[in-house]
Design a protein around this motif. Structure first.
Motif, PDB file in Angstrom:
ATOM      1  N   GLN A 128       0.837  -1.221   0.000  1.00  0.00           N
ATOM      2  CA  GLN A 128       0.000   0.000   0.000  1.00  0.00           C
ATOM      3  C   GLN A 128       0.860   1.256   0.000  1.00  0.00           C
ATOM      4  OE1 GLN A 128      -2.724   0.014   3.237  1.00  0.00           O
ATOM      5  NE2 GLN A 128      -4.342  -1.004   2.075  1.00  0.00           N
ATOM      6  N   LEU A 129       1.925   1.205   0.785  1.00  0.00           N
ATOM      7  CA  LEU A 129       2.814   2.377   0.859  1.00  0.00           C
ATOM      8  C   LEU A 129       3.395   2.694  -0.518  1.00  0.00           C
ATOM      9  CD1 LEU A 129       4.961   2.009   4.114  1.00  0.00           C
ATOM     10  CD2 LEU A 129       3.400   3.853   3.547  1.00  0.00           C
ATOM     11  N   VAL A 130       3.788   1.662  -1.242  1.00  0.00           N
ATOM     12  CA  VAL A 130       4.360   1.886  -2.575  1.00  0.00           C
ATOM     13  C   VAL A 130       3.301   2.467  -3.507  1.00  0.00           C
ATOM     14  CG1 VAL A 130       5.296   0.747  -4.627  1.00  0.00           C
ATOM     15  CG2 VAL A 130       6.183   0.174  -2.398  1.00  0.00           C
ATOM     16  N   GLU A 131       2.093   1.907  -3.459  1.00  0.00           N
ATOM     17  CA  GLU A 131       1.041   2.418  -4.344  1.00  0.00           C
ATOM     18  C   GLU A 131       0.744   3.890  -4.035  1.00  0.00           C
ATOM     19  OE1 GLU A 131      -0.006   0.816  -7.023  1.00  0.00           O
ATOM     20  OE2 GLU A 131       1.367  -0.748  -6.368  1.00  0.00           O
ATOM     21  N   LEU A 132       0.711   4.195  -2.747  1.00  0.00           N
ATOM     22  CA  LEU A 132       0.472   5.596  -2.350  1.00  0.00           C
ATOM     23  C   LEU A 132       1.569   6.501  -2.883  1.00  0.00           C
ATOM     24  CD1 LEU A 132      -0.684   5.442   1.372  1.00  0.00           C
ATOM     25  CD2 LEU A 132      -1.905   6.514  -0.518  1.00  0.00           C
ATOM     26  N   GLU A 133       2.801   6.032  -2.773  1.00  0.00           N
ATOM     27  CA  GLU A 133       3.940   6.839  -3.209  1.00  0.00           C
ATOM     28  C   GLU A 133       3.916   7.022  -4.727  1.00  0.00           C
ATOM     29  OE1 GLU A 133       5.840   8.670  -1.606  1.00  0.00           O
ATOM     30  OE2 GLU A 133       7.460   9.104  -3.003  1.00  0.00           O
ATOM     31  N   ALA A 170       9.843   2.792   0.804  1.00  0.00           N
ATOM     32  CA  ALA A 170       8.693   2.876  -0.109  1.00  0.00           C
ATOM     33  C   ALA A 170       8.967   3.877  -1.229  1.00  0.00           C
ATOM     34  CB  ALA A 170       7.428   3.261   0.668  1.00  0.00           C
ATOM     35  N   SER A 171       9.602   4.993  -0.892  1.00  0.00           N
ATOM     36  CA  SER A 171       9.920   5.993  -1.915  1.00  0.00           C
ATOM     37  C   SER A 171      10.898   5.429  -2.936  1.00  0.00           C
ATOM     38  CB  SER A 171      10.545   7.238  -1.282  1.00  0.00           C
ATOM     39  OG  SER A 171       9.610   7.860  -0.463  1.00  0.00           O
TER      40      SER A 171
END
Lengths: 127, 423
Positions: B119-124, B172-173
């Motif tokens: 989820q963190l990657v998708e958000l980023e 994640a970034s």
């Protein structure tokens, strides 16, 4: 030293040297006369590969045929790798931003400043 | 959360339609649109932009709201009262607006869970695409929203848990940048291969033209390298730059080899090491480097990534002979794209001669269909599948001596799922 760097770094791109890359390289090296002589060849080659790479790809103009595009891609990738070896982080970031700006302008059909002007300016980036 | 505009306000209130009209009327009463604002007298102002709005009323209304909001989040959910909603109020729009968000809290434990990492990657990725100019962002968004397995970011996030310094947001970034970089290469690949579809949708080149595809690829190549340079320690930046160069060099070799299509296994492996495995290896190494893992661990993870990348490409080649691949079966044959099943079929004692003969001529629909039939009827797909699974076991052996922080089963499952798939 300079000759060695250029020989090693032109793998798969040898023909470009006599096809304008050498002049572009010399222009950058001259313009970078205030930089450390030890890194000047790498910085000059990085910038000239990026400039020639963008031109080969036809960015902002007519698209290059696929084999030429791939050579342009390799020029950009090699130029970026040389920057990671020889340039400060702010300079690396400024180069990337210059390419972002040129690509965004090309995608939206807007004119942009000359590539060399942008890349020479990127060398002045500091923290 | 902070509004980055002087005519966008933030508010926490009740989201009830009649009440919203009350708010609107209140703002209109207090700062009517036609009250005559000195701000709108351009003759008396300096440095007026060409597209300057007549919006004195919007600035005055914004003064009645606020540009900031502090929000509490607990267990991944906003802490709000029963009737509370968060509003971004555009007083001079609607148009594209930006909000800045700063996160403060304990993320490490929550982010360790695989689902949260994804989820963190998708958000980023969403965040990164949101701030880009539409001319490049829209085609890239369409490509990235269409799917993709996100294996490279998963590997990077996973290996970022190995060393003593785990920073989930940084990981994640970096993972998002790697995925952007991967997709940038795909945009150019699709133009080079004359592919019309990817992930079941038209490619950027097919939908927007070659010129746009080149610009989109370049933009995200540059953006990804910039993010990596901004985030990464020098070792990460170098690792990624070397991988990108290997990808580009192998693409040239790949196209050059099309004259000797379908080629042989050793050329295939050499090209795939650059084309696919280099970024897998770099993702694994970069996560570990980001977390300050010891050099021998970084090296082992890099070897794991490389072997997994080769296996992944082999599995991809097998999937390309299945209708669930997201692109027309046989397209790669028509485009003379490197494919191990095809190499094995061309070497096959029973079908090899016919495959070689067909590939030497021009490839129309009938010839391509026949080649597909011959490949699927031969032992080639099984051989490639077995080889890919063998490489996965080799990859896992690279990690046998490495302390994996309780994550061994995750490394095993990622590796096996990379080759046991139908799409």
């Amino acid at each position: 030293m300079t000759v060695q760097i250029i020989e090693v770094e032109l793998d798969r791109l040898e023909d470009l040297w006599s096809d304008g890359l050498s002049e572009t390289y010399r222009s950058y090296v001259e313009a970078l006369s205030d930089h450390d002589p030890a890194v000047r060849p790498k910085l000059g080659l990085a910038a000239s590969l990026i400039e020639v790479g963008l031109r080969l790809q036809g960015l902002g103009g007519r698209a290059a045929p696929p084999p030429t595009l791939l050579m342009g891609d390799l020029c950009l990738a090699r130029g970026s790798r040389l920057l990671t070896e020889a340039a400060s982080k702010p300079v690396q970031v400024a180069f990337a931003r210059a390419i972002e700006g040129l690509s965004a302008s090309a995608a939206s059909g807007k004119p942009s400043a000359p590539v060399r002007e942008l890349l020479l300016h990127a060398f002045t980036a500091t923290e | 959360m902070q509004s980055l505009h002087t005519t966008v306000g933030l508010a926490i209130n009740e989201n009830e339609p009649l009440l919203l009209r009350d708010f609107q009327k209140l703002l209109e009463r207090l700062a009517p649109g036609d009250a005559g604002y000195e701000h709108d007298d351009f003759a008396r102002r300096y440095e007026i932009a060409v597209d300057e709005s007549v919006n004195g009323h919007a600035h005055c209304r914004q003064l009645l709201l606020t540009g900031f909001a502090t929000l509490l989040v607990e267990d991944g959910k906003l802490v709000l009262g029963r009737w509370q909603s968060v509003f971004a109020v555009d007083l001079d729009g609607p148009r594209h607006r930006e909000l800045a968000i700063q996160l403060d809290g304990e993320f490490a434990e929550v982010a360790r869970e695989t689902g949260n990492q994804a989820q963190l990657v998708e958000l980023e990725i969403t965040r990164q695409l949101m701030v880009d100019p539409d001319a490049v962002a829209l085609p890239m968004r369409r490509l990235m929203e269409a799917g993709g397995k996100r294996v490279r970011p998963r590997l990077l996030q996973l290996t970022s848990l190995i060393g003593p310094r785990y920073d989930p947001l940084l990981a994640a970034s970096l993972a998002a940048a790697v995925e952007l970089l991967h997709n940038a290469t795909l945009v150019h690949d699709d133009y080079v291969d004359e592919s019309t579809h990817r992930r079941g949708r038209p490619t950027v080149a097919a939908a927007e033209g070659a010129e746009r595809a080149i610009a989109v690829g370049d933009y995200y190549f540059a953006k990804a390298t910039r993010i990596i340079a901004e985030i990464g320690p020098t070792a990460v930046t170098s690792t990624m730059a070397e991988a990108l160069e290997a990808i580009c060099a192998s693409q040239i070799d790949d196209v050059a080899m099309r004259g000797a299509f379908p080629g042989d296994r050793s050329s295939y492996v050499r090209i795939v090491k650059g084309k696919t495995a280099a970024l897998f290896a770099a993702a694994c190494a970069s996560g570990a480097l980001l977390s300050d893992a010891p050099p021998e661990v970084v090296a082992a993870l890099k070897r794991y990534g490389e072997l997994l990348g080769i296996a992944f490409q082999m599995a991809d080649d097998v999937v390309d002979f299945s209708p669930s691949s997201g692109k027309p079966v046989g397209l790669d044959i028509r485009q003379r794209v490197l494919s191990l099943p095809l190499i094995y079929a061309a070497e096959d004692r029973e079908v090899g001669a016919e495959v070689r003969s067909l590939l030497q001529g021009s490839l129309g629909d009938r010839e391509v269909d026949r080649v597909v039939e011959l490949v699927t009827s031969s032992d080639a797909l099984r051989r490639v599948g077995d080889e890919a699974r063998g490489l996965v076991e080799d990859a896992l052996r690279e990690l046998e001596a490495v302390e994996l922080n309780g994550l061994r089963s995750t490394f095993v499952s990622i590796a096996r799922s990379a080759v046991d798939r139908t799409a």
